[in-house]
Design an enzyme around this catalytic site. Structure first.
Site, PDB file in Angstrom:
ATOM      1  N   ASP A 184       0.858  -1.366   0.144  1.00 15.67           N
ATOM      2  CA  ASP A 184       0.106  -0.053   0.054  1.00 15.67           C
ATOM      3  C   ASP A 184       0.735   1.127   0.117  1.00 15.67           C
ATOM      4  O   ASP A 184       2.108   1.217   0.437  1.00 15.67           O
ATOM      5  CB  ASP A 184      -0.795   0.056   1.295  1.00 15.67           C
ATOM      6  CG  ASP A 184      -1.996  -0.924   1.411  1.00 15.67           C
ATOM      7  OD1 ASP A 184      -2.237  -1.865   0.236  1.00 15.67           O
ATOM      8  OD2 ASP A 184      -2.378  -1.414   2.548  1.00 15.67           O
ATOM      9  N   LYS A 185       0.378   2.327  -0.433  1.00 14.85           N
ATOM     10  CA  LYS A 185       0.960   3.436  -0.453  1.00 14.85           C
ATOM     11  C   LYS A 185       1.602   4.071   0.846  1.00 14.85           C
ATOM     12  O   LYS A 185       2.765   4.235   0.814  1.00 14.85           O
ATOM     13  CB  LYS A 185       0.168   4.668  -0.964  1.00 14.85           C
ATOM     14  CG  LYS A 185       0.587   6.147  -0.923  1.00 14.85           C
ATOM     15  CD  LYS A 185      -0.510   7.150  -1.580  1.00 14.85           C
ATOM     16  CE  LYS A 185       0.016   8.516  -1.602  1.00 14.85           C
ATOM     17  NZ  LYS A 185      -0.119   9.016  -0.188  1.00 14.85           N
TER      18      LYS A 185
END
Length: 299
Positions: free
Chosen positions: A133-134
C-alpha cells in the site's frame, strides 16, 4: 542478455521446448524468443523447440528486447537494497505509491525506477513482484526481465513488522478468516463468509499495555490482509483509521515490509534482504520499549 544452460545426462533426448520449461522458461517467453528474438542455439547451431537436446550441449538464447513502457521517467530518490541483472529490491518509504493509478498518475516508485534505468543507459519496464500500500513502507521485489518475473513470483516470502493497538500475549498465532469487499467500498475490506480464503501467521515479539510489535507473514495475498486480520481480532494497526486504529502516536498505519526471501531466478540460491524500521515506527516502538528481547536475525 544471453542465458546459457548445459544439458545434463537426465535430459538426454528431451525436446528443446520441454528442456527449457524444466529450467523455468515460460511458454510465453519461448514464443517471444522464437518470434521476436534471435531463436535458440545448441553449441552455436540453431535449434528448434521440437528438436532433441543432447548431454553436454550448451543451449543459449538472448532475451528479446523489452516492450516500450508508458511510465514516464521521473527523478524520484530510490533506496535500492539489492540489485543484479535479474532482480532488484527497492526500499519504499511510506507515502509513495508503487505504480501509477487513477489517483496517483505519476511520482510513483515505478516512475523512479524507469528514471534509474534511463540513467544507466538501459530501457525496461517496472515489474513489481509484491505490491504494498501507498502508506506501507518497506521492501518491494522487482523482476528485471521476462525470464525472472514468473520465477520470482512463485517463490517470494514476505515478513512484515506491525505495531498494533492493545496488549497481546507473546508467542505465535494465526488468523485464518476469509476477506472480501466491505459493502460497496472500493478500498475497504473486511472478514466475510463471502470472501476469499486468507491466512496470516504472526509472532508477538514484544508488548506493553498499549501496543504490541508483531512479525507477520501473509500466507495469502489479499488486499489489506494484515490490516484487516489484526482489526478482526481486536488489535487494529496503530494509525490505521480505515480499520479502527488511531493516529495519536503515528500518522499512518504502522506496517513495514521488513524481510524478503526469494530464490534467485538463475542460480536458485536463497537470498534474504532486510530493511530496518523507518523513523516513525521506530520512534513508536522506542516510546513503548518494544525493541527489547527479540532477535532481528530470527525474522
Amino acid at each position: 542478455m544471453e542465458l546459457r544452460y548445459i544439458v545434463p545426462p537426465e535430459a538426454e533426448g528431451q525436446r528443446l521446448g520441454m528442456f527449457l520449461r524444466t529450467r523455468g522458461v515460460t511458454a510465453g517467453l519461448i514464443k517471444s524468443v522464437k518470434h521476436r528474438g534471435e531463436g535458440f542455439r545448441a553449441d552455436g547451431t540453431p535449434l528448434h523447440t521440437d528438436q532433441p537436446v543432447h548431454t553436454g550441449q550448451q543451449i543459449t538464447f538472448t532475451l528479446p528486447p523489452e516492450q516500450e513502457t508508458s511510465v514516464s521517467a521521473q527523478p524520484i530518490p530510490l533506496e535500492i537494497a539489492y540489485e543484479d541483472d535479474f532482480a532488484a529490491v527497492l526500499d519504499k518509504p511510506a507515502g509513495l505509491a508503487v505504480h501509477p493509478t487513477l489517483n496517483y498518475p505519476d511520482h510513483t516508485l515505478a516512475n523512479g525506477w524507469i528514471y534509474h534505468l534511463k540513467c544507466q543507459g538501459k530501457t525496461g519496464v517496472f515489474r513489481p513482484v509484491n505490491r504494498i500500500d501507498k502508506n506501507t513502507s518497506g521492501l518491494v521485489l522487482c523482476a528485471q526481465n521476462a525470464f525472472a518475473a514468473p520465477l520470482l513470483a512463485n517463490g517470494v516470502q514476505k515478513c512484515y513488522l506491525a505495531i498494533v493497538q492493545g496488549k497481546m500475549p507473546l508467542g505465535i498465532g494465526a488468523v485464518e478468516a476469509p476477506i472480501g469487499r466491505r459493502g460497496d467500498s472500493i478500498i475497504g475490506r473486511c472478514v466475510t463468509a463471502e470472501g476469499k480464503y486468507s491466512l496470516t501467521e504472526y509472532t508477538v515479539l514484544a508488548s506493553d499495555a498499549q501496543f504490541s510489535l508483531l512479525a507477520c507473514i501473509p500466507r495469502t495475498g489479499r488486499t489489506h490482509q494484515i490490516r484487516v486480520h489484526m482489526a478482526y481480532i481486536g488489535h487494529p494497526l496503530a494509525g490505521d483509521t480505515l480499520y479502527g486504529g488511531d493516529t495519536k502516536e503515528i500518522a499512518r498505519h504502522a506496517l513495514h515490509c521488513a524481510v524478503l526471501r526469494f530464490a534467485h531466478p538463475l542460480t536458485r540460491n536463497s537470498i534474504k534482504v532486510t530493511s530496518a524500521l523507518p523513523q516513525d515506527m521506530l520512534q513508536l516502538a522506542q516510546n513503548h520499549q518494544l525493541l527489547d528481547g527479540w532477535n532481528w536475525e530470527e525474522l
